[in-house]
Each structure stands twice: as structure tokens, then as C-alpha cells.
Design an enzyme around this catalytic site. Structure first.
Site, PDB file in Angstrom:
ATOM      1  N   SER A  70       0.950  -0.853  -0.013  1.00 19.32           N
ATOM      2  CA  SER A  70       0.067  -0.359  -0.100  1.00 19.32           C
ATOM      3  C   SER A  70       1.164   1.317   0.189  1.00 19.32           C
ATOM      4  O   SER A  70       1.656   1.318   1.114  1.00 19.32           O
ATOM      5  CB  SER A  70      -1.112  -0.091   1.391  1.00 19.32           C
ATOM      6  N   CYS A  71       0.728   2.054  -0.837  1.00 21.23           N
ATOM      7  CA  CYS A  71       2.352   2.994  -1.626  1.00 21.23           C
ATOM      8  C   CYS A  71       1.822   3.797  -2.418  1.00 21.23           C
ATOM      9  O   CYS A  71       0.811   4.292  -2.221  1.00 21.23           O
ATOM     10  CB  CYS A  71       3.001   1.889  -2.753  1.00 21.23           C
TER      11      CYS A  71
END
Length: 548
Positions: A37-38
Site C-alpha cells: 500500500s504505497c
């Protein structure tokens, strides 16, 4: 909340420090559950003009998304960060003598074991496979790096990094690999080489085989990435400090490995994409791809197709699995937008009406490719096209700015690059299921409507769907059983087979009346069937996966 997050991630990193690599499957840990999750983004010159400015702007976007990544307990080891760009031919030509013209050679970084003998084995096996495929290794280059900025955790896991250069021996290549030009053929050959060496080393007896990894092997793009913080990417890879490096595109990624381990190989971008979010359907997606491998066929690869299996590399993240499948679809002849539309279809309703022909396109492809549902925001490139898309849930907003000078900048949020108001031509955001596509060869942004029209006009998908569709209402009606139980016998049977009043009222009745599966809250406090001493229905032993 912040202190709790830091404490949790610090514990995770202690494990990495001791192991210096992702652990094997054990206990409740399975590397197949690696998620991200970036922060994602890209910078491109729409007209395809190459410059160092594009690369520097891409690195600036990356640094401005530092908060979207994560770091370890030593505050200097990142979850991963990197940049994907066009091959800077002039830069490499000055470093490697005898380099052919751009498009006639492929290159990529190679992560190798620290042990010299094991590293040499990997290099020798790569050379063998290259020669078997009718190519030749021009040479190897030591990639200049500076690890003084790395934390102890990242340094302990750091691989040996070399760069390989591979060229054709006698272009044109194998006639089975026909493409638009020689570079198409070479790109497919390099794909064959990489898939085979990955399989070879993965199944070898090398103690450090997990250290071997090839971020990219292409005649069009190259990636620099690692277990780095965003600011460390340019500090670590000294090539990125050289202003003779040029590209018209720069795609970047800052990793936050959600509840999972960081590593050098799982840093992004991958070969074609960078991803923000999670692929929540990834388990089913992986199973279906594996199940279909026996039926795969390709006119381009012929019997060589078996060399590409397995399609999905085992033990990698959800993003890596998506990239594997996207790459396979593109290499086997589909355009990048076509492959993306197959994997990330859009939904349609009153707020997003689409044509019947486009519905037929999605219906046809749904017969052999399930949606890779997120929440997911994807940015992608193949060296010519660059762009982004959201999955149909639309829960990972990404925004872009187009300048009057012909730049396009996209990021996970507003402000990754700041321009004076008078320089801004337009602003926008990615929309669920819609594709933002920049063609640097034609020098324009292709509207989603044009992209989709081009897809549906290539084949008669509507006709194919109608001719091969089987509707349930057209099937012969089942005969009613002779002895229909009365309500007292039915109740007795429900109790005997473990159906509760809740099952009947909230699930079975809803399904009978609405013709669809009921949905409820995410939480459930029902005890696990496997731990119960009471008899359980078979269905109680299975749960639907949702998110993480």
C-alpha cells in the site's frame, strides 16, 4: 496510532535483520500473502523528448511521497523504492564499448548472491540460456552504488548488483516471433531468457538462490530499485546522479509493505507497473492462472510457451503477480491497453453508462480472465506508452497535471510537483475503470473513449458473446421432486443438517427472493468450525476472503 505503527513495524524488521531475506512459509506466515500500500507516480514528456530533467522530476516526485512509504527500526532502511525509465542509450554507449544501436540490445540490472561462487554460477547459467535462445552477452558492468546511506537492515540484505548487456546474433530473429520491428522480437526473446533463468535458479540447490533477481531485462526500459527510502534511490545508484542520463518517462514507486516483509526484489516498479493498494482477489486470480496454464497457446511463442511457465512467480507480492500476468498478455500479442482492460474491467451503471459493444468486450474476456480487484491504482509503461488507471472500486485516487510545455505529472496525491498557475494547461484525476494513456511516439494523450473504441473495433466481441452465451432461463426446467417435504419435515431436516434460523431468514430467503448473495458487515464472531466439537455443515469450514 503512530507509536503503535512504529512499534509493530520495528518488530517486523528485527526478523528481517536476523534473516536478511524474506522467510520461508512457516506457522501463520506465508510469502504468498505479501501486499503493498504505497505511493506511485510518473513524469513524462508527452512529445517523447528525452532529458535528464524528466528523470530528476521523477525522483523529486518519489521523494515528495516519502510519507507514503515506510522505514525500519533503524530509521534508515526503507520498505523499497525505485524508478523505471527508458533505456538511456547514449549514457550506456559511453560506458560499454561495442554497444549496438538502441533497440538491437537489451539490458537490465541483475541482483546476485554475495557469495562469489554462487554469483558466478548464476551468471554462467544466464549466459547459457542467452546463447540457447540465439542471443549473446556483450558484457557485464559493475553497477556503481554507494551504500553509506543505507541502514543496517537494508545493508545486511543487500545483493551484489551487476548490469548485463545482451544483443542479437543475426537479426532478424526467429520467424515465429514476428513483430512490428526487430525490437519486438528481441523483447520477446529477452522475456524467454528471463523466465527460464528465474526458474533455473529458483529450483537450484544454491543456498542464496533467493538473492537472485532481475528487476528488468528489456531493450526499451530499465529499472533501478531496492530496499531503499525514496531519497536513497538517487544516493545509492550513482548512475542516477549523472546528467547525461536521459529519458522521456520516469515512473516511480515508494513501498509500504502492508503487514508483510520488505525485500530488495519486492521493491517497485516492476517490469511494467507500479501499484498502490492491494489486490484483494489475488488468491483466486493466482489459482485461475495456474489452472489455465495447461490450455495456454500462443502463435508468437509456439512450443516455446512452456518455457514461460509458471506465469506467476511463486512467493512474490500481489503487485508482482499482477505484473507477471500483464507482461505475459502483452508479450503474447495484446496491446498494453487491451491487457489492462482485461485485468481491470470497469463497472457500468446509471453514473457510468457504456456502449453495448464495450459491455460485450468485457463479457467476452470475463470468460477467461477474472477481474483483479483492488482497491488498486496502477501506473504503467512499456517504454512507449505511459499512463494510469483505477480499478472499478475507485478507492485509490490519483491526480495528474498537464503543463503547457508538454509535461504530464501524476501522483498519489496533489503537490508531488508544483507549477505556476500560468503554466498549467489542465488538471484531472484517474477515474474507476478508465485509462489515462500517453503515447510518447505519437506525442499525445489518447482519450479513454478512443482507447476503448480501438479495442472493441478489432474483433466482433458482441457477436462472439451472443453466439457462445448460455442463459440459465434457456436451460430445460428441472422437474419438481415427487415428495415435497411439508414445513414440519423441512424444519426437522434443517435442524438435522445444522441450518440455524439466521441461515434461513438472512441468507436462504434473501437468495430465493433476490437471486443474489446477501452482503453484511465485515466482522463475524462465529466460532471457527474446525475448532468446534459439534457436527458442522461442510460449508461452515470455508470462509470468503475479503481484503486482508
Amino acid at each position: 496510532m503512530h507509536k503503535k505503527l512504529v512499534a509493530t513495524r520495528s518488530i517486523r524488521y528485527i526478523g528481517v535483520l536476523m534473516l536478511s531475506k524474506i522467510p520461508q512459509k512457516q506457522g501463520l506466515y506465508d510469502p504468498a500473502n505479501e501486499h503493498d500500500s504505497c505511493g506511485i507516480g510518473f513524469v513524462a514528456d508527452i512529445k517523447g523528448k528525452k532529458s535528464y530533467e524528466i528523470i530528476q522530476r521523477g525522483l523529486d516526485v518519489l521523494v515528495n511521497m516519502t510519507h507514503r512509504g515506510a522505514e525500519g527500526a533503524d530509521n534508515r532502511s526503507g520498505d523499497g523504492a525505485g524508478i523505471l525509465m527508458q533505456i538511456p542509450h547514449e549514457f550506456y554507449a559511453a560506458k560499454v564499448s561495442g554497444l549496438p544501436a538502441l533497440g538491437n540490445y537489451g539490458t537490465g540490472l541483475v541482483f546476485l548472491p554475495k557469495d562469489k561462487k554462487q554469483a558466478e554460477f548464476c551468471q554462467q547459467e544466464l549466459v547459457k540460456i542467452v546463447e540457447q535462445e540465439g542471443l549473446k552477452v556483450i558484457g557485464w558492468r559493475d553497477v556503481p552504488t554507494d551504500d553509506s546511506h543505507l541502514g543496517e537492515i537494508a545493508r545486511k540484505a543487500e545483493p551484489e548488483i551487476k548490469q548485463v548487456f545482451i544483443s542479437t546474433t543475426q537479426p532478424p530473429l526467429d520467424s515465429r516471433l514476428r513483430g512490428n520491428d526487430t525490437s519486438d522480437d528481441l523483447e520477446k526473446k529477452l522475456y524467454l531468457v528471463r523466465k527460464q533463468i528465474e526458474y533455473k535458479i529458483r529450483n537450484s540447490e544454491l543456498e542464496e538462490r533467493s538473492a537472485f533477481y532481475i528487476p528488468t531485462l528489456s531493450c526499451r526500459t530499465i529499472g533501478y530499485k531496492g530496499m531503499l527510502q525514496p531519497v536513497q534511490v538517487q544516493q545509492y545508484f550513482l548512475d542516477l546522479q549523472d546528467k547525461s542520463l536521459t529519458s522521456a518517462i520516469a515512473l516511480v514507486h515508494s513501498r509500504f509493505s502492508t503487514n508483510t516483509f520488505p525485500s530488495w526484489d519486492l521493491a517497485q516498479p516492476f517490469r511494467m507497473i507500479a501499484h498502490n493498494g492491494e489486490i484483494n482477489t489475488v488468491k483466486g486470480n493466482r489459482f485461475w492462472m495456474q489452472a489455465r496454464e495447461a490450455q495456454l497457446a500462443s502463435e508468437l511463442f509456439g512450443d516455446d510457451l512452456k518455457k514461460l511457465l509458471p506465469t506467476i512467480e511463486p512467493g512474490k507480492s500481489d503487485s508482482a503477480s499482477f505484473d507477471n500476468v500483464l507482461e505475459m498478455l502483452v508479450m503474447c500479442g495484446r496491446s498494453l491497453p487491451h491487457a489492462l482492460a482485461m485485468m481491470i474491467p470497469e463497472s457500468w451503471n446509471d453514473k457510468n453508462p457504456i456502449s453495448d459493444d464495450l459491455k460485450a468486450f468485457y463479457e467476452y474476456h470475463s470468460a477467461f480472465m477474472e477481474p483483479w480487484d483492488g482497491p488498486a491504482s496502477m501506473v504503467f509503461t512499456d517504454g512507449r506508452y505511459i499512463g494510469g488507471t483505477l480499478d472499478r472500486n475507485g478507492l485509490r485516487p490519483s491526480r495528474y497535471v498537464i503543463t503547457k510545455s508538454g509535461l504530464i505529472v501524476m501522483g498519489s496525491e496533489v503537490g508531488v510537483q508544483v507549477f505556476p498557475a500560468e503554466e498549467v494547461q489542465s488538471k484531472g484525476r484517474l477515474m474507476p475503470g478508465k485509462i489515462l494513456l500517453v503515447d510518447t511516439a505519437e506525442g499525445r494523450i489518447i482519450p479513454d473513449e478512443e482507447v476503448k473504441k480501438d479495442l472493441i473495433d478489432k474483433h466482433p466481441y458482441r457477436q462472439w458473446a451472443e453466439q457462445n452465451r448460455i442463459n440459465l432461463v434457456d436451460l430445460p426446467k428441472a422437474s419438481m421432486p415427487e415428495n415435497v417435504p411439508n414445513k414440519y419435515d423441512l424444519r426437522r431436516l434443517q435442524i438435522a443438517f445444522g441450518y440455524s434460523a439466521e441461515d434461513v431468514q438472512d441468507i436462504i430467503m434473501f437468495m430465493a427472493e433476490k437471486g443474489q448473495e446477501p452482503t453484511g458487515s465485515m466482522g463475524t464472531d462465529t466460532p471457527l468450525a474446525v475448532l468446534s466439537k459439534m457436527p458442522q455443515r461442510l460449508f461452515n469450514y470455508f470462509k470468503q476472503h475479503f481484503a486482508q
